[in-house]
Design an enzyme around this catalytic site. Structure first.
Site, PDB file in Angstrom:
ATOM      1  N   ASP A 118       0.864  -1.171   0.000  1.00  0.00           N
ATOM      2  CA  ASP A 118       0.000   0.000   0.000  1.00  0.00           C
ATOM      3  C   ASP A 118       0.905   1.227   0.000  1.00  0.00           C
ATOM      4  OD1 ASP A 118       1.001   0.065   2.586  1.00  0.00           O
ATOM      5  OD2 ASP A 118      -0.858  -0.587   3.511  1.00  0.00           O
ATOM      6  N   SER A 337      -6.055 -13.277   3.345  1.00  0.00           N
ATOM      7  CA  SER A 337      -5.291 -12.404   2.464  1.00  0.00           C
ATOM      8  C   SER A 337      -5.118 -11.029   3.121  1.00  0.00           C
ATOM      9  CB  SER A 337      -5.999 -12.280   1.110  1.00  0.00           C
ATOM     10  OG  SER A 337      -7.294 -11.732   1.278  1.00  0.00           O
ATOM     11  N   TYR A 338      -4.424 -10.145   2.431  1.00  0.00           N
ATOM     12  CA  TYR A 338      -4.097  -8.829   2.983  1.00  0.00           C
ATOM     13  C   TYR A 338      -5.379  -8.095   3.370  1.00  0.00           C
ATOM     14  CZ  TYR A 338      -1.515  -4.451   3.487  1.00  0.00           C
ATOM     15  OH  TYR A 338      -0.943  -3.306   3.979  1.00  0.00           O
ATOM     16  N   PRO A 339      -5.485  -7.632   4.640  1.00  0.00           N
ATOM     17  CA  PRO A 339      -6.764  -7.094   5.118  1.00  0.00           C
ATOM     18  C   PRO A 339      -6.992  -5.619   4.831  1.00  0.00           C
ATOM     19  CG  PRO A 339      -5.231  -7.243   6.945  1.00  0.00           C
ATOM     20  CD  PRO A 339      -4.511  -7.772   5.733  1.00  0.00           C
TER      21      PRO A 339
END
Length: 854
Positions: A118, A337-339
């Site tokens: 991110d 998975s990526y939260p």
């Protein structure tokens, strides 16, 4: 000729993540080498065609934080408006991280960055690059030396795929984070300092350590206060409605059914009574029509961060900040998975069937997953693709034995939501029956599920059984059981819930998917709102007055539109459509203009504070005398704790989160103020302090907010020189100080961090001698009680190092922090002598402590 071996340094964002990734990439062969502050995982393999030594370590979030230069951090000497142009610099968040990265990067040929995918992760990428680029060795070929791994799940397939397709870090996204950090720092600090000094200097019962402003925090609070204001402005209005209850069926098999009045309600009692009269005289109701329609409730879209936090709050009773922490741990453990994602649409290449196949083995929802798999996966409902990470999905199977408490609740919700997105819609038959009772029309409706669809796994969304109405047909008569005129009142909406607040923040662009939970948590911690039943957010008096004050001066300060406009400009930086410096300069100029106007009009907000809070002179209770006027000062226990002298009109800050009491009516030898004793309880630490010295440090090296345990006065009986023992066993800057006021349960406490070392209970008296042990620690003179002395032959006196002496070292216990002998600390001198006793020669105790503290 064999190809030379290269060294590849890899860096993740968290230590646990580095371990998981290293285990996957090394196929379980990585060896952990424990270092401070984070471990290093090593293994051998191949990289870009060369034999390679891989070293995988991590940071712990941002390496640097943006802050003003020291000369601008003094609230007393720096005007708040000057912060818009004051010099700022990036400072290391945690000591030793940059040194650790440079040490591991020295001699490395390649750097692979595995930071979170991110914008914050991109920013940390460039922090790491700036630290290590000067010590990297040259690569063996023209291959890219610094690479970026992009991944969304910690599975073997995803990680190996990311390793095979390395890219470059995104400079524009990193710059957008730099811009946000600087804008938030300058605006937040300017407003916060100005508000805090202005209002805490006038009012005593604010019960908040700082009166803070945040570009995202304040609009978030504004949503809560807006709902609160609507509730207060709402005036309940009395109305009447006719409630008829009929019995469908014959005898004991009949079933009661409540009918709704087609008119809804009337606001005059006389009209309601007139309309009720013929209804109450009737014995039966006639069915005029029965209409049946097939309807459906659509399945959910794929799960993104905001929806996950909303469901955790409304369905699991879990705060967003806590829910995000739980989800991040599940991600690091490889369960989900990526939260952090805004996307609610599965990628075209996402293998839905494989994940669903894994879930069929679950005892909790395996049967539902198998039904979906056998009957064919329904095409997921179209969501939004924001181009960041895929939606949140389960990655590997877990049971309640693997996870417990909140971790299982969150995982269970994510797994059920995933299965639901691949299930069919819930289909039901809606039946609406219309009744005639003496000319008045009434209706009843119900739902009967014909196809459970996704509610088979998300069972809490299925209609209740009591929503099904009995079988009816047109023209039949049903018996009336009762008909009454019910008096009711219109009701306002309730306080805003966390789930509703998250939706509003998402709608208006307040914060990011990663920061929304932090903003909500901040307004709770600052005492602007409190958590009510059902995870509602109820504004406190302080929160309401603040928002109303902003609205009096400049409504944009509390409206979501201002932050949304800033976020749009930051997005332009991230996409390369706007220049970083231009956006920063123009936005800061606009924010400074707003601050100057706010500063000029602060009296409008002050009028609201004056009507809601008590002046300092009317708050608190007398405690100690002021050395300047000789009159009693008032102790104000509400946050921030302080002493206020009404005669001098002066305020002295005190430590918070503990108990303050007068200390034996003793006075400071420097200024004559009466000493106070601060204590965090029997299991915590305590120390005396001078109110004046606490706010005006008298010696170089002392910082504001220091007690007598940090004072280097050479003769005071309460100073660091008198009671300092050795460097703290945990932190890098503190000194362990003997607390003589803890007798008979003596203890030492660090004057910086929260480490507390309990000493022996059987001592009659403990003092610090003037000698230094070979390990660098001061020695203690101990006098044991005669009847409880652990010494042989009835001896009661003993001198020795609390860490080295064979007896004393066994009698101490560290209550907080990890115990390490001072001789094992990096950079600290001396090799221990193994046993306690007097040190030989060398520096005196005062010089020794001066090296550590002053």
């Amino acid at each position: 000729m064999a190809s030379p071996t290269v060294t590849v340094l890899m860096v993740a964002e968290k230590p646990s993540l580095a371990g998981s990734l290293a285990n996957i990439l090394s196929h379980g062969t990585a060896i952990e080498r424990r270092e401070r502050p984070t471990s290093v995982h090593e293994w051998s393999g191949h990289f870009q065609g060369h034999p390679a030594l891989f070293k995988f370590t991590s940071v712990t979030g941002h390496v640097y934080s943006l802050d003003f230069l020291p000369e601008f951090n003094n609230w007393d000497t720096t005007l708040p408006v000057a912060l818009f142009n004051a010099r700022a610099e990036k400072k290391e968040e945690r000591g030793g991280m940059s040194r650790h990265l440079q040490t591991e990067a020295k001699g490395a040929n390649y750097l692979v960055l595995w930071l979170d995918c991110d914008r914050e992760g991109e920013n940390i990428c460039f922090e790491v690059i700036d630290i290590v680029k000067r010590v990297l060795s040259r690569p063996l070929s023209k291959d890219r030396q610094i690479s970026r791994a992009k991944f969304s799940a910690i599975t073997d397939r995803d990680i190996h795929a990311a390793m095979a397709d390395l890219g470059e870090p995104n400079k524009n996204e990193a710059l957008s984070v730099d811009a946000r950090q600087e804008l938030d720092l300058r605006m937040g600090c300017a407003f916060t300092r100005f508000q805090t000094r202005f209002f805490q200097g006038k009012y005593g019962d604010l019960d908040s350590t700082v009166i803070s402003y945040g570009p995202c925090q304040t609009p978030t609070l504004g949503f809560c206060v807006d709902r609160h204001d609507k509730i207060l402005r709402f005036k309940p209005e009395k109305y009447w409605t006719i409630v008829v209850r009929v019995r469908c069926g014959v005898g004991s098999g009949g079933r009661g059914l409540a009918l709704e009045w087609a008119r809804g309600r009337v606001f005059e009692n006389e009209v309601g009574a007139m309309l009720l009269r013929p209804v109450s005289e009737a014995n039966v109701a006639t069915v005029l029509s029965v209409v049946r329609k097939e309807k459906c409730r659509t399945r959910p879209t794929a799960l993104n961060t905001v929806e996950m936090m909303r469901v955790c709050s409304s369905g699991l009773g879990m705060g967003p900040h806590h829910a995000m922490g739980v989800a991040e741990r599940l991600y690091i453990q490889g369960y989900i998975s990526y939260p952090r994602t805004e996307t609610s649409a599965y990628p075209a290449n996402f293998d839905l069937k494989e994940v669903l196949q894994t879930l069929t083995k679950s005892p909790s929802w395996g049967r539902e997953a198998k039904v979906v798999l056998d009957s064919g996966i329904v095409r997921p409902k179209a969501g939004q693709d924001h181009g960041d990470h895929p939606p949140i999905t389960p990655l590997r199977l877990a049971s309640e034995r693997d996870l417990s408490g909140d971790a299982w609740s969150v995982y269970d919700m994510i797994a059920r939501h995933f299965i639901a997105t691949l299930s069919g819609d819930m289909k039901y038959l809606q039946t609406t029956a219309t009744f005639d009772v003496s000319g008045e029309i009434f209706k009843a409706s119900g739902k009967q599920v014909t196809q459970r669809g996704f509610t088979a796994v998300m069972h809490w969304l299925a209609p209740d059984e009591d929503e099904i109405i009995p079988q009816l047909s047109e023209g039949i008569h049903v018996e009336i059981e009762s008909a009454v005129l019910d008096e009711r009142f219109t009701q306002p909406a309730g306080p805003i819930t966390e789930s509703e607040l998250l939706s509003l923040m998402d709608r208006f662009g307040i914060g990011t998917d990663a920061s929304m939970a932090v903003h909500i948590n901040n307004i709770c911690e600052r005492n602007y709102v409190s958590i009510g039943p059902g995870r509602t957010l109820v504004p406190t008096n302080l929160g309401v007055v603040l928002v109303h004050g902003y609205q009096q001066i400049d409504r944009e300060l509390v409206m979501p539109t201002m932050r949304a406009a800033v976020e749009k400009r930051l997005n332009l930086i991230a996409t390369g459509e706007a220049d970083y410096l231009t956006v920063l300069r123009e936005t800061l100029a606009a924010l400074e203009a707003k601050f100057r106007y706010f500063e000029l009009k602060i009296s409008a907000m002050d009028e609201l504070f004056e009507a809601s809070f008590s002046p300092l002179a009317d708050t608190g209770k007398p405690m100690s005398r002021c050395a300047h006027c000789g009159r009693f000062m008032k102790y104000i226990a509400a946050k921030p704790a302080r002493l206020y002298c009404p005669t001098c009109d002066t305020t002295y800050s005190l430590p918070n989160n503990g108990k303050i009491m007068l200390f034996k009516e003793l006075k400071c030898p420097l200024d004559g103020f009466e000493l106070l004793l601060f204590s965090t309880g029997s299991k915590g630490k305590s120390y005396p302090l001078c109110p004046y010295c606490y706010n005006n440090p008298p010696f170089p090296g002392m910082i504001k907010g220091s007690g007598c345990d940090s004072c280097t006065h050479p003769t005071c009986q309460h100073s660091l020189i008198k009671h300092g023992v050795c460097p703290c066993v945990e932190c890098d800057t503190g000194v362990l100080v003997l607390d003589p006021n803890s007798a008979p349960k003596y203890k030492m406490a660090c004057n910086v961090c929260n480490v507390v070392i309990t000493l022996f209970d059987d001592a009659h008296r403990i003092t610090v001698s003037g000698d230094i042990c070979g390990c660098g620690s001061g020695t203690l003179d101990v006098v044991f009680n005669k009847n409880k002395s652990p010494l042989e032959d009835g001896d009661t006196e003993l001198s020795g190092c609390p860490f080295c002496h064979e007896l004393l070292s066994t009698l101490i216990q560290v209550k907080r922090g990890a115990a390490r002998h001072p001789m094992h600390r990096r950079g600290r001198g001396g090799r221990g002598r193994g046993r306690g006793g007097r040190g030989r020669g060398g520096k005196g105790k005062m010089s020794q402590l001066d090296n550590y503290f002053v």
